[in-house]
Structures are given as structure tokens and as C-alpha cells.
Design a protein around this motif. Structure first.
Motif, mmCIF file in Angstrom:
data_model
loop_
_atom_site.group_PDB
_atom_site.id
_atom_site.type_symbol
_atom_site.label_atom_id
_atom_site.label_comp_id
_atom_site.label_asym_id
_atom_site.label_seq_id
_atom_site.Cartn_x
_atom_site.Cartn_y
_atom_site.Cartn_z
ATOM 1 N N ALA A 14 -6.820 0.479 -0.815
ATOM 2 C CA ALA A 14 -6.907 1.341 0.428
ATOM 3 C C ALA A 14 -5.484 1.873 0.753
ATOM 4 O O ALA A 14 -4.467 1.134 0.647
ATOM 5 N N ALA A 31 0.776 -1.010 0.050
ATOM 6 C CA ALA A 31 -0.068 0.030 -0.173
ATOM 7 C C ALA A 31 0.885 1.220 -0.058
ATOM 8 O O ALA A 31 0.605 2.211 -0.814
ATOM 9 N N GLY A 80 4.367 4.436 -7.350
ATOM 10 C CA GLY A 80 3.523 4.376 -8.418
ATOM 11 C C GLY A 80 3.513 2.688 -9.159
ATOM 12 O O GLY A 80 3.469 1.943 -8.411
ATOM 13 N N PRO A 81 3.064 2.620 -10.297
ATOM 14 C CA PRO A 81 2.928 1.341 -10.941
ATOM 15 C C PRO A 81 4.256 0.556 -10.797
ATOM 16 O O PRO A 81 4.108 -0.675 -10.702
ATOM 17 N N ARG A 88 2.667 1.577 -3.373
ATOM 18 C CA ARG A 88 1.946 2.058 -4.467
ATOM 19 C C ARG A 88 1.775 3.631 -4.498
ATOM 20 O O ARG A 88 1.790 3.927 -5.622
ATOM 21 N N ARG A 89 1.654 4.320 -3.293
ATOM 22 C CA ARG A 89 1.971 5.708 -3.288
ATOM 23 C C ARG A 89 3.382 6.202 -3.716
ATOM 24 O O ARG A 89 3.356 7.223 -4.398
ATOM 25 N N ARG A 130 0.639 4.968 -17.922
ATOM 26 C CA ARG A 130 -0.713 4.314 -18.091
ATOM 27 C C ARG A 130 -1.520 4.899 -19.126
ATOM 28 O O ARG A 130 -2.764 4.652 -19.303
#
Lengths: 226, 226
Positions: free
Chosen positions: B96, A115, A122-123, A118-119, B139
Motif C-alpha cells: 500500500a 512505502a 523503486g526497487p 518504494r515510490r 525487472r
DNA sequence: CTTTTTTTTCATGAATTTTTCATTTTTGTT
DNA sequence: AACAAAAATGAAAAATTCATGAAAAAAAAG
């Protein structure tokens, strides 16, 4: 590029548990049992996230966090036995990205790592194995929703490049370049045909979802976990 | 600009507690007791982070999260009574940014909100580029005021060239040359038609502003930030 | 060498996108 | 206020693009 996680924890049993959980989920890991050598380690090699035990024998975790933050912006997850509210708030205040209290679930910790990454990244923060896919490189196998897929050579290559960068849109040329060894210049809907076959095999496992997205006039991408 | 936090929680006592804690820490807040109206609310006003109770009476929180994430990139913190490890993992997996279990400390929640926003918005303010646009090249996606735009190929190319040089005025010929791969010589108000479509899609996000400026007899440009 | 599998090519129809065009609206100038 | 030029708009026509099924072509296996 697989994210590298640095585990700073003096209890070997806990460190190993964390390492096992993270590697199962596709991360690269490294363990340090002391706090002081961390800065040297960071100067030498890449590191995308730190899991930091506060109760280290040689240096206070909060102090170490400050030292790291003075030079680096990489995310830090605190790990501690102290469940006090005050500690948690101070920890987050001081710049931690998350704060996990012992005893904890290794799987949850791994999910929290994802999590945060992800921030942060990114991808690129996804380890191999997103959207229900797991790549077993050693056995040259891809699992989808727990089911082993029977894929031909190019089907495998294609799907692998998608899984390694979920969400990224690839043009047909780009896919050809990535998944074919020789620059096979001919391209008369060849990629399309393989995509079709892959879709059919994925549909056999999960009939109601198509994780491959078509971007009209542009290319294809794999759906990210939502 | 003060961050706006949307609290989606059906128990008034809990919602108020959260609101009090967040407002004490300087956030603007808004409470919704149902899940369904959230998308409308997001379409209307700014929102920087959502605190989402999973156990809502009208819709499952996970489902709602998916619906929100399909259109918006804003961070979401799950709030729930379910302490199950599986739930927590699924929650974080699903996108989340954090997952807080009841009962929780309001101060800790506020600290977590800050930790997430620190990553999302940087030290202060929005991550937005020119005029609220964000280009995600990998993306192949453009976000406008936090909303993901659904663009066709040339709409994307066109908008991208504008965003890369905010303020610059492009003639129709110039736009053709930049956004079309082959020097498509035909020019019968083709660009105009695409601009029209782009404007319609931007208007759907922000009805009162048109960031595309027409320069009579010359061409178009994108409004610069002030 | 034959059989099987995989890869590539091709044709078709459906869906979407792009372009064109006629009409209306806006804008700037006399 | 009136006029002309330019742009916005809506709708229809044209052109792409893709999924699909199936047939060659090529490669691998027996």
C-alpha cells in the motif's frame, strides 16, 4: 545501496527509538538535533529521505521543509505532536510525503518510510531484508520467515544478491559474475543447480511459496513483497 | 487529464463522503461497493489510484491488493477501521502507498491522495513513455497502460526496440539483428509471428487501439504520441 | 589419507517458446 | 472489379529451456 535516512529530532529519546527501528529494518541513519544545519548536511552527503520533527527549537519545521524543497526533491515525512486536522492538511499540502502524529509506533514509521521509498527509489529503495528475508552480514547468516537458513558458500552469495535487489532479474552470467569471485567461465547449468538447492531449503521453511521466479530464456529474480 | 480515483467501500455514507471531498478537489471518482468486480473495472477503464477499504464483505482487502498488484502498478491507499499497529505495518508492507484509519478527515484523505499522486504521476499527467509503454529494465518488465505485460524473451526484445525509438520504421532484417543475439539468418515470417503475439497481448489490455503500424513492403513501427 | 560436504556436470522428460508453413485476409494497383 | 503481392492468422513442427535426480569432480574437514 542501502537507503540513508536523516532524522531531524531534538528529543534524544525519540530520535534513538526511531534510529533503532530503522536500523533494525536495514536502513542507514543519521540524527540531527537542530534544523539549521540540515542544508549543509544535505550538500555534503547522500540522503534518501528525511524524517522531520516540526517542533524544533531553532526553526519551524514547515519553514525548513520549504527551504529543503526549494533545492531538493527528496521525500520528507513530518513528525509532530499536533494532531489537528488543519495542521495535517497543511503539512501534506506543503509537500510532505507523509505525516505521522506522536505518539507513534516505531515499526509503523519504518513501514511508512519503506512505502514512500518504494515510490521514490523503486526497487533500490528496499533495505536489505525484503520478501521475508533478513541478512545478518556480521554473522554471515540469512533468515527466512524467522528461520535461520543453513546455506553453503555459493548458495549464500546467490541468495544475498537476490535479496539485495528484490525484483531485479539477473541472467546466469550476471549471477556468476556477482556471486563467484573468479570469473568462473564454465557455466553448464551450474547456477540452476544452486537455485534448485536454495529452493529446496526455502521450501522446507515455507512449503507453499517459491519466492524465486524463473524468467525463461532470461534468468531469475526474487519475488517482491506484494 | 484529470486523475481518476476508484473508491472501493461498502458503506454508502463513507463512500459518498470520500467522493464529495475528492470531487471538490477536482478528481474524477467512481465508487464500487464490492471488491470482486474491481479487476473487471480496471480492465475496462482508466484508473490512477485506488482507495481500498480492507473490511469488504466479499473479499479480504489484503488479498485484493495482491491480485491488483500482480497486474497493475497503480498506487493503492488502504482505508480501515483497524487501528492495530500490526495491521498498519502489514498493510504498508504489502504494497500500500498509504494507510488511513477510520474515522478520518475527508480533507486529509484528499491531501494524501494528492501526495501519493505527486510521486506517482509527477507534477501533472501520466508517467507513461511512448504510447503508454513503460520499460522497467531491472525487472525486465514492460507496462502498457498501467498493465504489466507477460512477454516471452523475443516478444520483450522486439517491443523494447520499438519503444526505444518510437516512430522509427524497422525492416524485418533490422529487427532480427537488433532483437536476436546471434545473427539468426532464417527469416521465414518469424518476426511477423512475434508481432502477431505481441499485438494479441496488447489488444487484451486496450482492445480498440493497435500501436504497432505495418508498413507494407518495408517493416513495422510503433505509433508516436501526439 | 579418508570421509564428508560442496560444487559441477550430465542426461532425461516436461513445458514453453520459437519457427515454419499453409491458408486466409488485406492492401495497392491496374 | 480483378489481380497480385504482402501481411495476418492459426496450427503444427522444431527447437529451447528448465527442473530434477544422480553421478563425477573438487574442496574441506577430520
Amino acid at each position: 545501496m542501502t537507503p540513508v535516512i536523516l532524522i531531524i529530532e531534538d528529543e534524544p529519546a525519540i530520535a534513538d527509538t526511531i534510529q533503532y527501528a530503522l536500523e533494525t529494518d536495514g536502513f542507514e541513519t543519521q540524527i540531527l538535533s537542530l534544523g539549521r544545519p540540515v542544508l549543509e548536511r544535505l550538500a555534503e552527503n547522500r540522503c534518501d529521505l528525511i524524517i522531520l520533527d516540526i517542533g524544533l527549537p531553532d526553526i519551524n519545521g514547515m519553514e525548513l521543509c520549504k527551504l529543503i524543497r526549494a533545492q531538493y526533491t527528496l521525500p520528507i515525512i513530518f513528525l509532530t505532536a499536533r494532531a489537528d486536522e488543519v495542521d495535517r492538511v497543511v503539512g501534506l499540502e506543503i509537500g510532505a510525503d507523509d505525516y505521522v502524529v506522536k505518539p507513534f509506533s516505531p515499526r509503523e514509521l519504518s513501514a511508512r518510510v519503506r512505502a514512500v521509498l518504494r515510490r521514490t527509489m523503486g526497487p533500490a529503495g528496499h533495505p536489505a531484508g525484503a520478501s521475508g528475508f533478513i541478512i545478518d552480514t556480521a554473522r554471515h547468516r540469512i533468515t527466512y520467515c524467522g528461520r535461520i537458513l543453513d546455506l553453503s558458500k555459493y548458495e549464500f552469495n546467490l541468495l544475498e544478491t537476490f535479496i539485495r535487489r528484490p525484483g531485479q532479474v539477473f541472467s546466469r552470467d550476471h549471477l556468476m559474475a556477482l556471486a563467484w569471485e573468479d570469473p568462473c567461465c564454465s557455466m553448464d547449468r551450474t547456477v540452476d543447480a544452486h537455485i534448485k538447492n536454495i529452493r529446496a531449503k526455502l521450501k522446507a521453511v515455507s512449503p507453499d511459496t517459491d519466492p524465486i521466479i524463473t524468467h525463461r530464456g532470461v534468468g531469475y529474480s526474487l519475488k517482491e513483497d506484494l
